[in-house]
Design an enzyme around this catalytic site. Structure first.
Site, short mmCIF file in Angstrom:
data_model
loop_
_atom_site.label_atom_id
_atom_site.label_comp_id
_atom_site.label_asym_id
_atom_site.label_seq_id
_atom_site.Cartn_x
_atom_site.Cartn_y
_atom_site.Cartn_z
CE LYS A 145 1.17 18.17 -4.10
NZ LYS A 145 2.13 17.59 -3.14
CD GLU B 200 -4.23 22.70 -7.17
OE1 GLU B 200 -3.12 22.79 -7.70
OE2 GLU B 200 -4.84 21.62 -7.06
CG HIS C 66 -6.09 11.42 -1.36
ND1 HIS C 66 -6.89 12.06 -2.29
CD2 HIS C 66 -6.63 11.68 -0.13
CE1 HIS C 66 -7.86 12.70 -1.64
NE2 HIS C 66 -7.72 12.48 -0.34
NE ARG D 226 8.74 9.11 -5.81
CZ ARG D 226 7.61 8.50 -6.14
NH1 ARG D 226 7.65 7.46 -6.98
NH2 ARG D 226 6.45 8.90 -5.67
#
Length: 500
Positions: A118, A202, A237, A294
């Protein structure tokens, strides 16, 4: 350009079967690999050839990189398709496949590696002025300095693992007192889950939506986007219901998100099918989240609204062909919704359930598609993801699509295991979903086990109604007065009663 004549699918279940169907249409031979637990699975019987990899645990079967490659060489396979999950986003595997002289039906190993981190992805896309959630650009190494950063960003904040996904290595921190403890927990979970303890900060966005853009890129530098998918209905999630297009994305927002997604792909010289994920706040500002390198579980909804077979496009791109269409050729027609049918109990915090599919009847009719990898009588193995199937519906608009999904759920018969069909029906009927006013906290805000009352089919209702009438008649005072007498006996008994 290389013509692909034979493909090994390094996966199992519904995605393996789905890939094989397209390969058959393209007159390409397919090779299935399977574990001992999947010996009688539909994808094994459908393939032109099938080879057992080993025992049921994925580490002893579907994750055996070298064995899969050696089998491919021995069977003179031209290409390997990884599906999703397992080895699909493993840069080392993609590199090994290419070094063995076999085509990897997916992006380059370099692109997988960049987007697999990330933090690496954020650095790669920063040159393209793509909106990013405020946060750190490097892993946390100094807690005191990290605390200052968190304070400047403003609580609540999110601690996130740089590697992996699915909510693992992720912690919401409400204030400074929780900071150190939550960082340590995130690092520990990230390390145990991904072998990489790097975490970063974040800004935490309240009431976010999860909206993603499907992209396709060829090996000649051409990249297009195939519009958005709404993926905000989630548990732990992870997505449970997806749709295309989103109920809240305007044409202007769609164009901006599409351009941003294409630029993300350019940042890593991407080719193949990929998905750029964005988080969207209450004011519909969008921020780059990550890129999945993908095919996605939810790709069918995009196929239905665009008319493009994404697996076919993957194969053609892997052969070195240029895209046969450009952005102007693509448009949205109708609406599609996908329900992931999991072997989970929504009444018990969506815990996985295992057992035998005693009854398994798929719904049928125009605009109804079922991608699955099971048949009636099969066991749901404990070793893999608990998804049984994907139920996808398509109609001319969103309202009609929702109604079609409800009818399809009613027509889907599964007994022997708990599943998420009735939860999906609850979502379809909920006012917030129908209005489009929902976010990733839908379950937290609106769902509780009490919402799932037992519903009966039309035939079952008819039988229950008849039974009710029968019981009522048998328990009525008139019948109780003459419990076992003939009509004549009843008449005589009545006369005697009047005289007496």
């Amino acid at each position: 350009m290389s013509k692909i004549k034979k493909v090994l699918i390094a996966n199992r279940g519904e995605i393996a079967l789905r890939i094989m169907r397209t390969l058959r249409e393209m007159e390409i031979l397919s090779v299935a690999v399977y574990s001992e637990a999947d010996r009688n699975a539909p994808h094994v019987h459908f393939a032109d050839e099938a080879v057992c990899l080993g025992p049921a645990p994925s580490k002893q079967s579907y994750l055996l990189q070298d064995k899969i490659i050696q089998l491919s060489i021995g069977l003179k396979v031209d290409a390997i398709h990884p599906g999703y999950g397992f080895l699909s986003e493993n840069a080392a595997f993609a590199q090994k496949v290419q070094e063995a002289g076999i085509i990897f039906i997916g992006p380059s190993s370099a692109a997988i590696e960049i987007m697999g981190s990330k933090l690496g992805a954020k650095k790669a896309v920063s040159q393209y002025n793509i909106p990013l959630v405020p946060g750190t650009d490097d892993p946390i190494s100094d807690l005191k300095e990290a605390k200052k950063v968190a304070k400047n960003i403003g609580y609540p904040i999110l601690i996130k693992a740089s590697a992996g996904g699915g909510g693992k290595g992720m912690r919401i921190v409400g204030d400074e007192e929780q900071f150190e403890e939550q960082v340590q927990r995130a690092v520990s979970e990230a390390h145990s889950s991904f072998g990489d303890g790097a975490v970063f900060i974040e800004k935490y966005i309240n009431s976010p939506r999860h909206i993603e853009i499907q992209i396709l890129g060829d090996q000649h530098g051409n990249i297009v986007h195939l519009f958005e998918r709404e993926c905000s209905i989630q548990r732990r999630h992870q997505k449970v219901i997806e749709e295309a297009p989103s109920a809240v994305v305007t044409p202007s927002m769609r164009q901006k998100m599409g351009i941003a997604a294409i630029n993300v792909a350019k940042a890593c010289n991407y080719y193949g099918a990929g998905t750029v994920e964005f988080i969207v706040d209450e004011k519909l500002n969008f921020y780059f989240l990550e890129m999945n390198t993908r095919l996605q579980v939810e790709h069918p909804v995009t196929e239905l609204i665009t008319g493009k077979d994404l697996v076919r496009e993957q194969v053609l791109i892997a052969e070195g062909k240029a895209l046969s269409f450009n952005q102007e050729d693509l448009s949205i027609t109708g609406h599609a919704i996908e329900t992931r049918v999991y072997a989970e109990d929504p009444k018990n915090n969506f815990l996985p359930d295992i057992g035998k599919l005693h009854t398994y009847k798929r719904p049928e009719g125009p605009g109804i598609r079922v991608d699955d990898g099971f048949e009636e009588g099969m066991d749901i193995p404990i070793y893999y993801d608990p998804m049984i199937a994907k139920l996808i519906c398509y109609a001319e608009d969103r309202e009609k699509c929702i109604e079609k999904m409800i009818r399809a759920i009613d027509g889907y018969k599964i007994t022997g295991i708990e599943n998420t069909l009735q939860f999906a029906k609850y979502v379809m009927k909920h006012p917030s979903f129908r209005s489009g006013a929902f976010d990733t906290k839908f379950i937290e805000k609106f769902f509780s086990p009490e919402n799932l009352v037992t519903e009966f089919s039309r035939d079952e209702k008819t039988i229950l109604a008849a039974l009710g009438v029968y019981i009522f008649k048998q328990s009525s005072p008139k019948n109780q007065a003459y419990p076992s007498k003939s009509l004549n006996e009843k008449s005589n008994w009545t006369k005697r009663k009047k005289r007496g």
